[in-house]
Each structure stands twice: as C-alpha cells, then as structure tokens.
Design an enzyme around this catalytic site. Structure first.
Site, mmCIF file in Angstrom:
data_model
loop_
_atom_site.group_PDB
_atom_site.id
_atom_site.type_symbol
_atom_site.label_atom_id
_atom_site.label_comp_id
_atom_site.label_asym_id
_atom_site.label_seq_id
_atom_site.Cartn_x
_atom_site.Cartn_y
_atom_site.Cartn_z
ATOM 1 N N LYS A 248 -2.189 -1.628 -3.942
ATOM 2 C CA LYS A 248 -3.047 -0.444 -3.902
ATOM 3 C C LYS A 248 -2.214 0.810 -3.948
ATOM 4 C CE LYS A 248 -6.180 1.689 -0.629
ATOM 5 N NZ LYS A 248 -6.213 1.990 0.738
ATOM 6 N N LYS B 92 0.852 -1.185 0.000
ATOM 7 C CA LYS B 92 0.000 0.000 0.000
ATOM 8 C C LYS B 92 0.888 1.234 0.000
ATOM 9 C CE LYS B 92 -3.634 2.342 2.544
ATOM 10 N NZ LYS B 92 -4.581 2.283 3.663
HETATM 11 C C1 PBG Z 1 -7.658 3.122 5.673
HETATM 12 C C2 PBG Z 1 -7.890 3.007 4.206
HETATM 13 C C3 PBG Z 1 -7.699 3.985 3.226
HETATM 14 C C4 PBG Z 1 -8.139 3.413 2.033
HETATM 15 C C5 PBG Z 1 -8.517 2.113 2.317
HETATM 16 N N1 PBG Z 1 -8.346 1.873 3.657
HETATM 17 C C6 PBG Z 1 -7.250 5.393 3.321
HETATM 18 C C7 PBG Z 1 -5.859 5.710 3.690
HETATM 19 O O1 PBG Z 1 -5.014 4.842 3.870
HETATM 20 O O2 PBG Z 1 -5.614 6.905 3.865
HETATM 21 C C8 PBG Z 1 -8.183 4.113 0.713
HETATM 22 C C9 PBG Z 1 -9.307 3.677 -0.176
HETATM 23 C C10 PBG Z 1 -9.593 4.598 -1.308
HETATM 24 O O3 PBG Z 1 -8.959 5.655 -1.507
HETATM 25 O O4 PBG Z 1 -10.512 4.264 -2.071
HETATM 26 N N2 PBG Z 1 -6.321 3.061 6.041
HETATM 27 ZN ZN ZN Z 2 -5.850 3.776 8.089
#
Ligand code: PBG
Ligand code: ZN
Length: 326
Positions: free
Chosen positions: A248, A195
């Site tokens: 992601k 991520k």
């Molecule tokens: C929580 C989370 C996020 C997303 C999924 N789980 C936001 C982040 O990490 O700031 C992003 C999902 C999206 O942008 O569609 N940690």
């Molecule tokens: Zn988070």
C-alpha cells in the site's frame, strides 16, 4: 532481410481472439470494498474528499454491505470513526465500539460476507497517531497490547480477518498470540506489511478525522524510496504469523507489489488508496479521462503485478462493470 516470421498482431485481430490469449483477468471475487462507519442512525453522508463514498451509520452499513455482497463482491473492510477520541484510543478496543457494533450488524444481515476489520489506533486517538504516545514519541511496545486487544474484540464481534495497519514492529506476533489465547485460532491476519508513508492517504485522513495532530507518520510507515526494506517487512510479518500480506498504496508501488509476490509466493493484496481514488474521480469529473476504462485498466494492473486481491473504493461499482462485460 525477409519480413519477420513473428507478427504479434495476428493474436490481436478480434475481441474473442484477444480474450482467448489474455494473460490476466479481473474477477469480481478479487475485490474488497472499504466502508466507513460513523455514530448515529440512518446516516448516509457523502464524504467531501471522496465523492461517491459515504459515512454510514451501523444500520446503513449493514444495508450497504448486503448490496455489495449481492453484486458478487465477497468482502468488505471496515473503518470506524468513533464518537470520542482519547490519548489511549480506547474506542478501538471497546466491546461496544463503532466497528464492533458494525461487525455484529453486518454479520447478522449477511452471514456469508467476508468481514475484514482495519486494526489501528489513529482513528481513535486524540493525537491521531497509530500507537500511543510516551515522551512525545509513538511508543512501539506499549502500543502492541492495545492493538492486540483491538484485534481480539473485532474477532469477538465476528470479524473473519483482522488487518493491522499501524506499522508497529512485532504487532503481527502480538495479535496472533492474543487471538490464539482467546480461542480465535481461525481468525486470519491480513497484515499491511508494506505500508509507505504516503501523501496518497490525505483524503482518507480527512474522511476518518485521523490526521496526526503533531509530526507525521514517517517514524513508523516506510520511506517511499525503499524496496529492499519492503521485502524485509514482508518477511518479518510472514515469520510472525501473517496469513496474507498487503502492499500500500497501489499504482505508485507496483514494482514493490511484484517483487513481494515473486519473492514470497504468498497471498498478497494491493490497496488502491483514497488519494488514488480522489485523483481519478477529479480527472473524470472534468471529463479528462474515460472513468470506467481508466479504473478497470488500473485495477487490472494490480492483477498483472501479482496481486491476489484488491482493496478498492471502486469494488462495488467495478463489480457491475465486470459482470456486464461477460
Ligand atoms: C489507518 C489507515 C490509513 C489507511 C488505511 N488504514 C491511514 C493512514 O495510515 O494514515 C489509508 C487508506 C486510504 O488512504 O485509502 N492507519
Ligand atoms: Zn493508523
């Protein structure tokens, strides 16, 4: 020089012929629909930063989830927006927390639906970080226990799969141990293993009210410049007991997705995130792109790159498009 023997155009002559030799297919079974649960009753409020997506109260989430299942989409992933936030994110692991209540309601309304829950603290902490804070920094090891408690409470409510998105080191192992200790040996872990610290999450943070109140997430999410590190992250999470791994965001990281799938040959998901959705919607609203064609082309690109399934805000709608094609 004679004309080349090979004429690739021979196999492009008709739609039937192209279908016969097509290498990759998008199936309804490949899609996961994210849903946002909010407090209250009878709430179905469109999200400003994500037109076409909604804040849904628990009762409405159960109705929407069932409609999604009836379209043929096998799974949802739930995100919660709690009534109150505090420094320890206690709403994340409360027995009557927003996600826990939503899981119970969805499970009752749609017993067959695969329910995935996002496991993180950022929607629940007053400071908006994905872990708890010690001395102005996100405290990795102190956060693990709370993340594990969150995962166990989701499993208790009836989640099939928990999906940690916090990017703390060691959280997959902490969650696996806690689930097993509590008797949830069959609850699967879909790890957000790779991520990136991406600006593409902007619309989501607006929707979830989860933007960090100080600093950013670059101290725990990955540097967008790194590909080798992605393989290391995936390897660690698999060693720690992840059943499935995720990359992601989506389109900007297809090279990483392909490398992760090829290297480990394990179930690998892709997440087409909020900023990707919002960008496509904005261009489509202006008439600058053919919405349906671009969305389907984009979803197909995840499959071609090696994704086994796709988390996408288009899941429900694309399910209709895929069916009408055949
Ligand atoms: C929580 C989370 C996020 C997303 C999924 N789980 C936001 C982040 O990490 O700031 C992003 C999902 C999206 O942008 O569609 N940690
Ligand atoms: Zn988070």
């Amino acid at each position: 020089m004679p004309f080349p023997i090979d004429r690739p155009r021979r196999l492009r002559k008709s739609e039937r012929l192209r279908g016969l030799v097509r290498e990759t297919h998008l199936h309804v079974e490949d899609l996961v629909q994210p849903l946002f649960v909010v407090p209250g009753e009878d709430v179905r409020q469109e999200i400003d930063s994500m037109p076409g997506q909604f804040h849904l109260s628990v009762d409405q989430v159960a109705i929407e989830a069932d409609a999604i299942l009836r379209r043929g989409v096998p799974a949802i992933i739930l995100f919660g927006i709690p009534e109150n936030k505090d420094p320890l994110g206690s709403g994340a692991y409360a027995d009557d927390g927003i996600v826990q209540r939503a899981v119970r309601a969805v499970r009752e309304a749609s017993p067959e639906l695969v329910i995935i829950t996002d496991v993180c603290l950022c929607e629940y902490t007053s400071h908006g970080h994905c872990g708890i804070i010690t001395d102005n920094a996100v405290d990795n090891d102190a956060s693990l226990d709370l993340l594990a408690r969150t995962a166990v409470s989701h499993a208790q409510a009836g989640a099939d799969i928990v999906a940690p998105s916090d990017m703390m080191d060691g959280r997959v192992k902490a969650i696996r141990l806690a689930l097993d200790e509590s008797g949830f040996t069959d609850t699967a872990i879909l790890s957000y293993a790779v991520k990136y610290a991406s600006a593409y999450y902007g619309p989501f943070r607006e929707a979830a009210g989860s933007a960090p109140q100080f600093g950013d997430r670059k101290g725990y999410q990955m540097d967008p410049a790194n590909r080798e590190e992605a393989l290391r992250e995936a390897e660690l999470d698999l060693e720690e007991g992840a059943d499935m791994i995720m990359v992601k965001p989506g389109v900007a990281y297809l090279d990483v997705l392909a490398a992760v799938k090829q290297t480990f040959q394990r179930v690998t998901a892709a997440y087409q995130v909020s900023g990707e959705y919002a960008s496509l919607e904005a261009a489509a609203q202006r008439g600058w792109i053919d919405r349906k064609a671009v969305v389907l082309e984009t979803l197909l690109s995840f499959k071609r790159a090696g994704a086994d399934f796709i988390l996408t805000y288009y899941a429900k709608e694309a399910a209709g498009w895929i069916k009408e094609k055949y």
